[in-house]
Design a protein around this motif. Structure first.
Motif, PDB file in Angstrom:
ATOM      1  N   SER A  80       1.026  -1.106  -0.032  1.00 25.70           N
ATOM      2  CA  SER A  80       0.120   0.101   0.078  1.00 25.70           C
ATOM      3  C   SER A  80       0.826   1.268  -0.063  1.00 25.70           C
ATOM      4  O   SER A  80       1.966   1.204   0.718  1.00 25.70           O
ATOM      5  N   HIS A  81       0.624   2.284  -0.771  1.00 25.74           N
ATOM      6  CA  HIS A  81       1.385   3.429  -0.923  1.00 25.74           C
ATOM      7  C   HIS A  81       0.722   4.467  -0.041  1.00 25.74           C
ATOM      8  O   HIS A  81      -0.369   4.758  -0.541  1.00 25.74           O
ATOM      9  N   TYR A  82       1.336   5.140   0.649  1.00 24.63           N
ATOM     10  CA  TYR A  82       1.031   6.129   1.442  1.00 24.63           C
ATOM     11  C   TYR A  82       2.003   7.503   1.171  1.00 24.63           C
ATOM     12  O   TYR A  82       2.875   7.161   0.928  1.00 24.63           O
ATOM     13  N   ILE A  83       1.051   8.717   1.065  1.00 24.28           N
ATOM     14  CA  ILE A  83       2.045   9.815   0.745  1.00 24.28           C
ATOM     15  C   ILE A  83       1.472  10.959   1.876  1.00 24.28           C
ATOM     16  O   ILE A  83       0.505  10.852   2.675  1.00 24.28           O
ATOM     17  N   LYS A  84       2.383  12.101   1.879  1.00 20.76           N
ATOM     18  CA  LYS A  84       1.943  13.125   2.600  1.00 20.76           C
ATOM     19  C   LYS A  84       2.183  14.272   1.546  1.00 20.76           C
ATOM     20  O   LYS A  84       3.248  14.538   0.852  1.00 20.76           O
ATOM     21  N   THR A  85       1.100  15.110   1.557  1.00 20.36           N
ATOM     22  CA  THR A  85       1.228  15.897   0.350  1.00 20.36           C
ATOM     23  C   THR A  85       1.858  17.448   0.996  1.00 20.36           C
ATOM     24  O   THR A  85       1.882  17.580   2.173  1.00 20.36           O
ATOM     25  N   ILE A  86       2.304  18.362  -0.179  1.00 19.48           N
ATOM     26  CA  ILE A  86       2.839  19.570   0.283  1.00 19.48           C
ATOM     27  C   ILE A  86       2.053  20.380   1.002  1.00 19.48           C
ATOM     28  O   ILE A  86       2.295  21.024   1.891  1.00 19.48           O
ATOM     29  N   GLU A  87       0.683  20.304   0.681  1.00 16.95           N
ATOM     30  CA  GLU A  87      -0.380  21.055   1.152  1.00 16.95           C
ATOM     31  C   GLU A  87      -0.879  20.759   2.676  1.00 16.95           C
ATOM     32  O   GLU A  87      -1.206  21.407   3.576  1.00 16.95           O
ATOM     33  N   ASN A  88      -0.388  19.121   2.898  1.00 12.95           N
ATOM     34  CA  ASN A  88      -0.839  18.754   4.372  1.00 12.95           C
ATOM     35  C   ASN A  88       0.331  17.850   4.656  1.00 12.95           C
ATOM     36  O   ASN A  88       0.043  16.569   4.643  1.00 12.95           O
ATOM     37  N   PRO A  89       1.573  18.345   4.987  1.00 14.43           N
ATOM     38  CA  PRO A  89       2.511  17.697   5.361  1.00 14.43           C
ATOM     39  C   PRO A  89       2.387  16.582   6.496  1.00 14.43           C
ATOM     40  O   PRO A  89       3.135  15.580   6.689  1.00 14.43           O
ATOM     41  N   ARG A  90       1.299  16.843   7.467  1.00 13.61           N
ATOM     42  CA  ARG A  90       1.513  16.108   8.660  1.00 13.61           C
ATOM     43  C   ARG A  90       0.441  14.884   8.730  1.00 13.61           C
ATOM     44  O   ARG A  90       0.330  14.046   9.388  1.00 13.61           O
ATOM     45  N   GLU A  91      -0.503  14.881   7.391  1.00 14.46           N
ATOM     46  CA  GLU A  91      -1.399  13.881   7.462  1.00 14.46           C
ATOM     47  C   GLU A  91      -1.038  12.658   6.457  1.00 14.46           C
ATOM     48  O   GLU A  91      -0.710  13.170   5.222  1.00 14.46           O
ATOM     49  N   GLU A  92      -0.748  11.625   6.760  1.00 16.61           N
ATOM     50  CA  GLU A  92      -0.308  10.468   5.929  1.00 16.61           C
ATOM     51  C   GLU A  92      -1.672   9.952   5.237  1.00 16.61           C
ATOM     52  O   GLU A  92      -2.590   9.817   5.857  1.00 16.61           O
ATOM     53  N   MET A  93      -1.872   9.865   3.985  1.00 15.11           N
ATOM     54  CA  MET A  93      -3.058   9.350   3.185  1.00 15.11           C
ATOM     55  C   MET A  93      -2.547   8.251   2.283  1.00 15.11           C
ATOM     56  O   MET A  93      -1.498   8.183   1.653  1.00 15.11           O
ATOM     57  N   LEU A  94      -3.703   7.494   2.328  1.00 13.21           N
ATOM     58  CA  LEU A  94      -3.455   6.228   1.356  1.00 13.21           C
ATOM     59  C   LEU A  94      -3.742   6.643  -0.059  1.00 13.21           C
ATOM     60  O   LEU A  94      -4.852   7.095  -0.504  1.00 13.21           O
ATOM     61  N   LEU A  95      -2.813   6.539  -0.871  1.00 12.16           N
ATOM     62  CA  LEU A  95      -2.770   6.624  -2.364  1.00 12.16           C
ATOM     63  C   LEU A  95      -3.398   5.640  -3.114  1.00 12.16           C
ATOM     64  O   LEU A  95      -4.419   5.702  -3.752  1.00 12.16           O
TER      65      LEU A  95
END
Length: 119
Positions: A80-95
């Motif tokens: 599973s690939h998880y990312i943190k966006t530039i807009e919200n670097p504190r929240e890890e989201m499942l891509l």
């Protein structure tokens, strides 16, 4: 060795860092990717460009491997690939979820067959 190479690839920032990715790719690499938008065939430069594009949107990338199997020079990985966006670097989201079969040649990722599913 080959199983460790694939593990190291997914544990690194290669998915969002083209310089790291470059070190793992065979010069003649091809990835056949069945995604939600259809079949894509990505060659070396396509993969490096994809990593560069992803780095513009994501500050962190993490592949959580649930399965990894080896059969000769083939490695099968489910992750599973998880990312943190530039807009919200504190929240890890499942891509997305991925299953990929890699064929190795000369200790590099040579031929890949990947399928992905959005969460």
């Amino acid at each position: 060795m080959s199983k460790k190479l694939v593990q190291d690839f997914y544990k690194s920032d290669a998915l969002i860092n083209s310089e790291i990715m470059d070190a793992y790719l065979h010069p003649d690499v091809v990835l056949d990717w069945n995604s939600s938008t259809g079949l894509k065939q990505l060659k070396r430069q396509d993969l490096l460009t994809l990593a560069k594009e992803l780095s513009k949107a994501y500050v962190r990338s993490k592949a959580k491997i649930s399965h990894i199997l080896k059969d000769g020079n083939l490695i099968v990985v489910r992750y599973s690939h998880y990312i943190k966006t530039i807009e919200n670097p504190r929240e890890e989201m499942l891509l997305a979820h991925f299953m990929v079969i890699w064929e190795l040649q000369d200790d590099k990722l040579y031929r890949g067959y990947q399928i992905s599913q959005l969460p």
